[in-house]
Design a protein around this motif. Structure first.
Motif, mmCIF file in Angstrom:
data_model
loop_
_atom_site.group_PDB
_atom_site.id
_atom_site.type_symbol
_atom_site.label_atom_id
_atom_site.label_comp_id
_atom_site.label_asym_id
_atom_site.label_seq_id
_atom_site.Cartn_x
_atom_site.Cartn_y
_atom_site.Cartn_z
ATOM 1 N N THR A 15 34.692 24.212 9.799
ATOM 2 C CA THR A 15 36.085 24.189 9.379
ATOM 3 C C THR A 15 36.345 22.946 8.538
ATOM 4 N N GLN A 17 39.722 20.631 6.750
ATOM 5 C CA GLN A 17 41.163 20.447 6.689
ATOM 6 C C GLN A 17 41.469 19.175 5.920
ATOM 7 N N GLN A 143 38.377 30.020 17.644
ATOM 8 C CA GLN A 143 39.230 30.144 16.454
ATOM 9 C C GLN A 143 40.661 29.717 16.789
ATOM 10 N N SER A 147 42.551 26.536 15.146
ATOM 11 C CA SER A 147 43.805 26.834 14.437
ATOM 12 C C SER A 147 44.941 25.997 15.012
ATOM 13 N N GLN A 150 44.580 22.530 13.697
ATOM 14 C CA GLN A 150 45.021 22.421 12.300
ATOM 15 C C GLN A 150 46.547 22.354 12.208
ATOM 16 N N LYS A 151 47.231 23.207 12.941
ATOM 17 C CA LYS A 151 48.699 23.212 12.919
ATOM 18 C C LYS A 151 49.261 21.913 13.494
#
Length: 168
Positions: A15, A17, A143, A147, A150-151
């Motif tokens: 991933t 970011q 996942q 996620s 990330q948020k």
């Protein structure tokens, strides 16, 4: 972006970011084990059990409890095996739910912030049953965790608001 690959009987999650902060601020935040609690979904009841952690260092052992499934509690022990200040660090599972877990955290200065890259190589126990479990719920759970992270980071480190005069 969250990608999964399967190879040699194991899996890799990758991933990336962008975070609009300096490399020093990124390192300060991510090298503090306490901040793992902020980046883990609350329903997982993540808790560090090895005492108030110091700043990360090579050889550091950190133990946790967390709930992978409702009503369960799992112990997890990781070790920081590599750290290059401001660039990357690696944590590896010593005891826990995976047969193998190797998590690389990389940081790179780019325009207006830092690009963070995570690469998690992991293997599940129980052979083909582990692969079945991966397809059924492990992949989705990982996942969801990444996620959520990330948020959370987008909320903690929102992009700087630019003045109209900056846009010309």
């Amino acid at each position: 972006m969250i990608e999964f690959r399967r190879h040699s009987g194991m899996f890799t999650l990758e991933t990336e970011q962008f975070v609009p902060i300096t490399i020093d601020k990124a390192w300060e935040f991510f090298s503090s084990p306490e901040n793992l609690c902020l980046m883990t979904p609350p329903h997982m009841k993540f808790r560090i059990t090895s005492g108030k952690p110091e700043r990360m260092y090579v050889g550091q052992i950190i133990s946790y409890t967390l709930s992978l499934f409702p009503g369960t509690k799992t112990n997890w022990v990781t070790e920081i095996t590599v750290a290059d200040i401001g660039n990357y660090f690696v944590d590896e599972q010593r005891f826990g739910p995976y047969k193998m877990w190797h998590h690389e955290h990389r940081f790179k200065t780019i325009k207006d912030g830092v690009l963070m890259t995570d690469k998690v190589s992991y293997k599940l126990p129980f052979g083909f049953l582990g692969h079945f479990a991966h397809a059924l719920f492990v992949k989705g759970q990982l996942q969801a965790i990444f996620s959520y992270r990330q948020k959370t980071l987008e909320k903690l480190f929102p992009p700087a608001v630019r003045n109209k005069s900056d846009q010309h």
